[in-house]
Design a protein around this motif. Structure first.
Motif, PDB file in Angstrom:
ATOM      1  N   PHE A   1      16.454 -36.459  64.874  1.00  0.00           N
ATOM      2  CA  PHE A   1      16.491 -34.995  64.800  1.00  0.00           C
ATOM      3  C   PHE A   1      16.626 -34.380  66.191  1.00  0.00           C
ATOM      4  O   PHE A   1      17.387 -33.435  66.410  1.00  0.00           O
ATOM      5  N   ILE A   2      15.861 -34.954  67.122  1.00  0.00           N
ATOM      6  CA  ILE A   2      15.922 -34.409  68.487  1.00  0.00           C
ATOM      7  C   ILE A   2      17.324 -34.566  69.055  1.00  0.00           C
ATOM      8  O   ILE A   2      17.906 -33.626  69.606  1.00  0.00           O
TER       9      ILE A   2
ATOM     10  N   TRP B   1      16.681 -26.918  66.096  1.00  0.00           N
ATOM     11  CA  TRP B   1      17.224 -27.698  64.992  1.00  0.00           C
ATOM     12  C   TRP B   1      16.210 -27.970  63.885  1.00  0.00           C
ATOM     13  O   TRP B   1      16.564 -28.207  62.737  1.00  0.00           O
TER      14      TRP B   1
ATOM     15  N   HIS C   1       7.866 -37.356  72.329  1.00  0.00           N
ATOM     16  CA  HIS C   1       9.191 -37.872  72.658  1.00  0.00           C
ATOM     17  C   HIS C   1       9.857 -37.089  73.776  1.00  0.00           C
ATOM     18  O   HIS C   1      10.469 -37.653  74.680  1.00  0.00           O
TER      19      HIS C   1
ATOM     20  N   GLY D   1      19.851 -32.293  67.211  1.00  0.00           N
ATOM     21  CA  GLY D   1      19.609 -30.906  67.585  1.00  0.00           C
ATOM     22  C   GLY D   1      20.168 -30.612  68.955  1.00  0.00           C
ATOM     23  O   GLY D   1      20.863 -29.614  69.162  1.00  0.00           O
ATOM     24  N   ALA D   2      19.868 -31.508  69.883  1.00  0.00           N
ATOM     25  CA  ALA D   2      20.360 -31.316  71.247  1.00  0.00           C
ATOM     26  C   ALA D   2      21.886 -31.285  71.267  1.00  0.00           C
ATOM     27  O   ALA D   2      22.498 -30.441  71.914  1.00  0.00           O
TER      28      ALA D   2
ATOM     29  N   GLY E   1      17.542 -27.105  72.014  1.00  0.00           N
ATOM     30  CA  GLY E   1      18.365 -27.551  70.897  1.00  0.00           C
ATOM     31  C   GLY E   1      17.533 -28.305  69.880  1.00  0.00           C
ATOM     32  O   GLY E   1      17.596 -28.045  68.674  1.00  0.00           O
TER      33      GLY E   1
ATOM     34  N   MET F   1      14.411 -41.199  76.687  1.00  0.00           N
ATOM     35  CA  MET F   1      13.426 -40.932  75.650  1.00  0.00           C
ATOM     36  C   MET F   1      13.156 -42.178  74.797  1.00  0.00           C
ATOM     37  O   MET F   1      12.088 -42.302  74.207  1.00  0.00           O
ATOM     38  N   VAL F   2      14.129 -43.057  74.753  1.00  0.00           N
ATOM     39  CA  VAL F   2      13.981 -44.176  73.809  1.00  0.00           C
ATOM     40  C   VAL F   2      13.891 -45.570  74.440  1.00  0.00           C
ATOM     41  O   VAL F   2      13.359 -46.488  73.820  1.00  0.00           O
TER      42      VAL F   2
ATOM     43  N   THR G   1       7.655 -47.876  69.561  1.00  0.00           N
ATOM     44  CA  THR G   1       6.728 -46.845  69.046  1.00  0.00           C
ATOM     45  C   THR G   1       7.421 -45.527  68.693  1.00  0.00           C
ATOM     46  O   THR G   1       6.783 -44.593  68.223  1.00  0.00           O
ATOM     47  N   ILE G   2       8.698 -45.428  68.941  1.00  0.00           N
ATOM     48  CA  ILE G   2       9.358 -44.145  68.632  1.00  0.00           C
ATOM     49  C   ILE G   2       9.461 -43.961  67.127  1.00  0.00           C
ATOM     50  O   ILE G   2       9.479 -44.933  66.356  1.00  0.00           O
ATOM     51  N   ASP G   3       9.502 -42.699  66.742  1.00  0.00           N
ATOM     52  CA  ASP G   3       9.689 -42.346  65.328  1.00  0.00           C
ATOM     53  C   ASP G   3      11.182 -42.086  65.139  1.00  0.00           C
ATOM     54  O   ASP G   3      11.719 -41.069  65.569  1.00  0.00           O
TER      55      ASP G   3
ATOM     56  N   ASP H   1      12.023 -48.589  72.740  1.00  0.00           N
ATOM     57  CA  ASP H   1      10.576 -48.501  72.539  1.00  0.00           C
ATOM     58  C   ASP H   1      10.251 -48.572  71.048  1.00  0.00           C
ATOM     59  O   ASP H   1      10.675 -47.722  70.274  1.00  0.00           O
TER      60      ASP H   1
ATOM     61  N   LEU I   1      18.655 -38.401  77.235  1.00  0.00           N
ATOM     62  CA  LEU I   1      18.230 -38.791  75.885  1.00  0.00           C
ATOM     63  C   LEU I   1      17.841 -40.266  75.825  1.00  0.00           C
ATOM     64  O   LEU I   1      16.910 -40.647  75.114  1.00  0.00           O
TER      65      LEU I   1
ATOM     66  N   ARG J   1      13.174 -41.145  62.795  1.00  0.00           N
ATOM     67  CA  ARG J   1      13.614 -39.898  62.174  1.00  0.00           C
ATOM     68  C   ARG J   1      13.488 -38.726  63.160  1.00  0.00           C
ATOM     69  O   ARG J   1      14.416 -37.939  63.332  1.00  0.00           O
ATOM     70  N   MET J   2      12.351 -38.679  63.817  1.00  0.00           N
ATOM     71  CA  MET J   2      12.130 -37.594  64.771  1.00  0.00           C
ATOM     72  C   MET J   2      13.153 -37.654  65.906  1.00  0.00           C
ATOM     73  O   MET J   2      13.741 -36.664  66.298  1.00  0.00           O
ATOM     74  N   VAL J   3      13.333 -38.851  66.417  1.00  0.00           N
ATOM     75  CA  VAL J   3      14.262 -38.997  67.531  1.00  0.00           C
ATOM     76  C   VAL J   3      15.684 -38.622  67.119  1.00  0.00           C
ATOM     77  O   VAL J   3      16.413 -37.954  67.847  1.00  0.00           O
TER      78      VAL J   3
END
Lengths: 199, 199, 199, 199
Positions: free
Chosen positions: C159-160, D167, D190, C163-164, D163, C194-195, C151-153, C149, C191, C155-157
């Motif tokens: 991090f997610i 994070w 997201h 983190g997970a 998570g 999400m993308v 439109t995803i960010d 996608d 995951l 950097r944010m993705v």
DNA sequence: TATGAATGAGCATTCATTCAT
DNA sequence: TATGAATGAATGCTCATTCAT
């Protein structure tokens, strides 16, 4: 058998214990800091903990050392084939000679109730009882053999004797008017008078 | 004369002293915190300082209270017109009865060398000496009147007696097999046997 | 090339690092003593200093070992010729499989800010960044190839995802209801959802 | 009701906790000294002990404060009458907003296993579980209402979400390119994509 | 290579004492 | 009179580090 290293460490422990006893006797357990004990040995505080788990442990092992000495002495006396009068005489004298020569060690053992706790306390009290009962045995034997007055109250007499003996620490000084031997003789003489049968 | 206010303060002090002695006896001077003493009185730590300059002062005044009591008792005995045997008997008995009834107060006085310093120490030691010498007086009188064995060593005998008396604190318990009176009698009987002349 | 002796030392170091990581993971860096690490290896504290300059060095080398492993794995994935979906899937799965199989090693790396300082800290942070950016690369590639996608960010993705992934250490247990493989698959599936672009 | 004094003391405690959390977050529990915490408050080390029993107690109460805040927030969300999508969105956003605004408080709670022990540990873990399960509830509700993909693994998704949320503390900075609100929105968007049903 | 012993700096905690109210 | 709060000096204990052997 002990290895050389174990011997060395045991020797060091002994040194520490002797030195510690001196300080402990003077200032009491709570009033003595580990720093003081260490300083007295030209050691650092931290090093003490290489040999002893903590302050309680130090005190307990001091106590042990004195107790072992004391018990050994009195057992020698009790197990000898002397007559009861001689035994009591020697028990009294040997206690005083030991206590005066190792005054600080004995002083330090005072008031276990305040300084020990838990298992240490129990063990210390038991050893004191063991020591005390050796006097009972001598007194009992004396009565049975007809040399001690059969009307005495063994428990009370034992308390009187032990009290008298322990009290020496409070006043004895090497520079006093009587030598330890003279005191020992005098104590034995007077205390015996309390128990021997009038003929 | 004391004003009412002064009397009230004096009364309060007494209360504090008694309570403090109990705690001090149990844990020793260094082992007792002002907080514990205060808590035992449902007071706060800070309030104690209204009545006592500091912890040393508290201990010293405790010591005083017991000493005053003890000296009063023995002086009564010494100054009476009884015969020396009776006097010694009563001195021993009165000490034991007082000590057992106020056990904590007496216990707390142990080892002044560790707990006092400076003037307080001197004064405490002097009072102990005074107390001790009353026994010397009785013994001396007994010898002079021919009722005590003239071969005894007064100093040694005094040490034996005081040691025996003080030791009672280490073992006496209200729940023990003998009452304080019985112990007192027994002690007097045995200790007298040490000094009276065989007829 | 390494000499035999160097190889032996390197091997020993590895052993130490593995053992150390276990202890460090359990108690944290500051909570672990050199003594504990040594004991776990049947060594003495002093000997550790033959292999490591100091405690910091020990931690840093632990960190290195894990980082080297991790980077090697992800670089393999990124540099392969798989499509982005497959790459992300494998990066996620490989991270989880490595982290769960070497849980203590990964746990120990937590919070470098608290445990490292100076150059060590910089280097550790840089390596983490390197690792993280490999995920950016995969995501970027996926977008460019039209499978992710747009439109995803990124950097944010990233991090997610990281983190997970890191969080697994906090709850994963070998005795849990799912095997590491199952978890890895499940994570990858969720995951990815999400993308990936909805078709 | 609280008396004025109790309020004052509670206020002081709060101040200490906030300040302590900052230091604890930066250096970790074991790496923080009571002195540092106190200095940060222009207090003396000793005074801290008027308010907290010991260092463990301080940490635990910090933990409590954050947990209470967090639980309150999420319970508000769960118990609202919003639809599951909105709920998950808000739970995620509210977590991030709280965590970023009280970053140090949240950071300090990391790794309870290393810092707590005994009852404190149990309680801390239970509260974390409680918090986590609120997410399960939202997910469950979403599936039941047909808005969330019924093939997701709730437990796994919850782990992924938590998570990802935790994070944020590792990288968020007030000076970063995105505000907390932007991050919160982005995360929510997201993460939702991972669970909502494709229509 | 390995280690026993020693060290010293550091830290949590206690507690007598003070003082404003 | 009484006390809540604060303080700082003291103290037991730990631990990374060193070093002679």
């Amino acid at each position: 058998m002990m290895s050389l290293r174990e011997k060395k460490i045991a020797k060091k422990k002994q040194d520490i214990l002797r030195s510690a006893a001196t300080v402990l006797a003077e200032k009491g357990f709570q009033g003595t800091t580990m720093e003081e004990v260490a300083a007295n040995l030209l050691m650092t505080k931290g090093s003490m903990y290489y040999y002893f788990k903590n302050k309680d442990d130090l005190l307990f092992q001091c106590h042990q050392m004195v107790m072992d000495l004391s018990l050994e002495k009195i057992e020698q006396v009790v197990n000898s084939d002397k007559d009861p009068i001689k035994k009591l005489e020697q028990a009294v004298e040997s206690h005083i000679l030991l206590a005066t020569s190792e005054k600080s060690m004995f002083l330090m053992m005072d008031q276990p109730n305040q300084n020990f706790s838990g298992e240490h306390l129990e063990e210390a009290l038991q050893q004191r009882k063991d020591y005390a009962h050796h006097f009972d045995d001598i007194l009992q034997e004396g009565i049975e053999k007809g040399v001690f007055d059969e009307t005495i109250d063994i428990r009370m007499v034992r308390f009187i004797i032990l009290g008298a003996l322990n009290w020496t620490l409070q006043w004895y000084s090497e520079d006093g008017p009587q030598t330890a031997e003279e005191i020992a003789n005098s104590y034995a003489k007077h205390l015996l008078k309390m128990v021997v049968k009038d003929q």
